[in-house]
Design a protein around this motif. Structure first.
Motif, mmCIF file in Angstrom:
data_model
loop_
_atom_site.group_PDB
_atom_site.id
_atom_site.type_symbol
_atom_site.label_atom_id
_atom_site.label_comp_id
_atom_site.label_asym_id
_atom_site.label_seq_id
_atom_site.Cartn_x
_atom_site.Cartn_y
_atom_site.Cartn_z
ATOM 1 N N LEU A 1 0.829 -1.211 0.000
ATOM 2 C CA LEU A 1 0.000 0.000 0.000
ATOM 3 C C LEU A 1 0.861 1.257 0.000
ATOM 4 N N VAL B 1 -0.513 7.333 -1.036
ATOM 5 C CA VAL B 1 -0.884 6.549 0.151
ATOM 6 C C VAL B 1 0.299 6.560 1.110
ATOM 7 N N THR C 1 -2.540 6.531 6.050
ATOM 8 C CA THR C 1 -3.637 6.034 5.218
ATOM 9 C C THR C 1 -3.618 4.512 5.145
ATOM 10 N N ALA C 2 -2.421 3.946 4.962
ATOM 11 C CA ALA C 2 -2.295 2.480 4.889
ATOM 12 C C ALA C 2 -2.767 1.849 6.196
ATOM 13 N N ILE D 1 -10.165 7.929 1.933
ATOM 14 C CA ILE D 1 -9.807 7.442 0.599
ATOM 15 C C ILE D 1 -10.844 7.957 -0.396
ATOM 16 N N THR E 1 -7.762 8.036 -5.372
ATOM 17 C CA THR E 1 -6.815 7.206 -4.616
ATOM 18 C C THR E 1 -7.218 5.739 -4.698
ATOM 19 N N VAL F 1 -4.872 2.838 -6.196
ATOM 20 C CA VAL F 1 -4.502 1.644 -5.423
ATOM 21 C C VAL F 1 -4.754 0.395 -6.264
#
Length: 193
Positions: free
Chosen positions: A74, A80, A84-85, A115, A119, A123
């Motif tokens: 991530l 990220v 956030t991860a 998110i 984003t 991802v």
């Protein structure tokens, strides 16, 4: 640099633990998933990811090695960060995240606090091939995700229909005909709304 820490857990909160290793206390950030897996005993072993920044060195700990690997994946996505991860791993089970990425389920990834659509798409775009290869998943490993369904729902919302009501109608249409295109779904939904 630090692969794992094993020692006595002297402090435990949903976001972090302090592990005493031979008299040195390490402050380690954790996800809620790891928190739920921590043993009740004082002795603990966590796999560690050390993030080195200009102004700080931060430790992130994981009970499962697989969660640590997903965390590192991530982080490789532009936009990220570690926070956030960690939020992603706190919001969803690692397996759920992996399956959502593998199936291209933007909605599930986007449902995580912080998110956005871009984003979530990034991802999936950046990690889908890696996840499929790394976890040896088939292309259709998660049934039930349907881009046409999302597009049809979005269109009906724009037309002013109630989201919850439209979702129910679309679910029924897709259940009856999983190969239905966006146009077909919208036309049938308009008849039933």
């Amino acid at each position: 640099m630090i692969a794992h820490l094993q020692g006595r857990m002297v402090e435990k909160t949903p976001t972090g633990v302090v592990i005493d290793c031979n008299g040195v206390g390490y402050d380690v950030n954790i996800s809620l998933h790891t928190y739920s897996l921590l043993p009740d005993s004082e002795n603990v072993k966590l796999y560690i990811f050390l993030q080195v920044k200009e102004d700080s060195h931060t430790l992130f700990g994981f009970v499962e090695k697989a969660e640590k690997e997903l965390f590192k994946l991530l982080l490789s996505v532009s936009g990220v960060g570690a926070g956030t991860a960690r939020t992603m791993l706190s919001s969803l089970e690692p397996k759920h995240i992996i399956n959502s990425i593998a199936s291209g389920d933007v909605g599930t990834i986007q449902s995580i606090k912080g998110i956005g659509t871009k984003t979530a798409q990034r991802v999936i775009l950046d990690l889908k091939d890696k996840v499929l290869k790394l976890y040896d998943l088939g292309e259709v490993s998660v049934p039930g995700y349907n881009t046409n369904k999302d597009e049809a729902l979005s269109a009906l919302e724009v037309l002013g229909f109630n989201k919850k009501l439209a979702e129910k109608v679309i679910e029924k249409i897709v259940k009856d005909d999983s190969a239905a295109g966006v146009e077909t779904i919208i036309k049938q939904a308009l008849k039933n709304l």
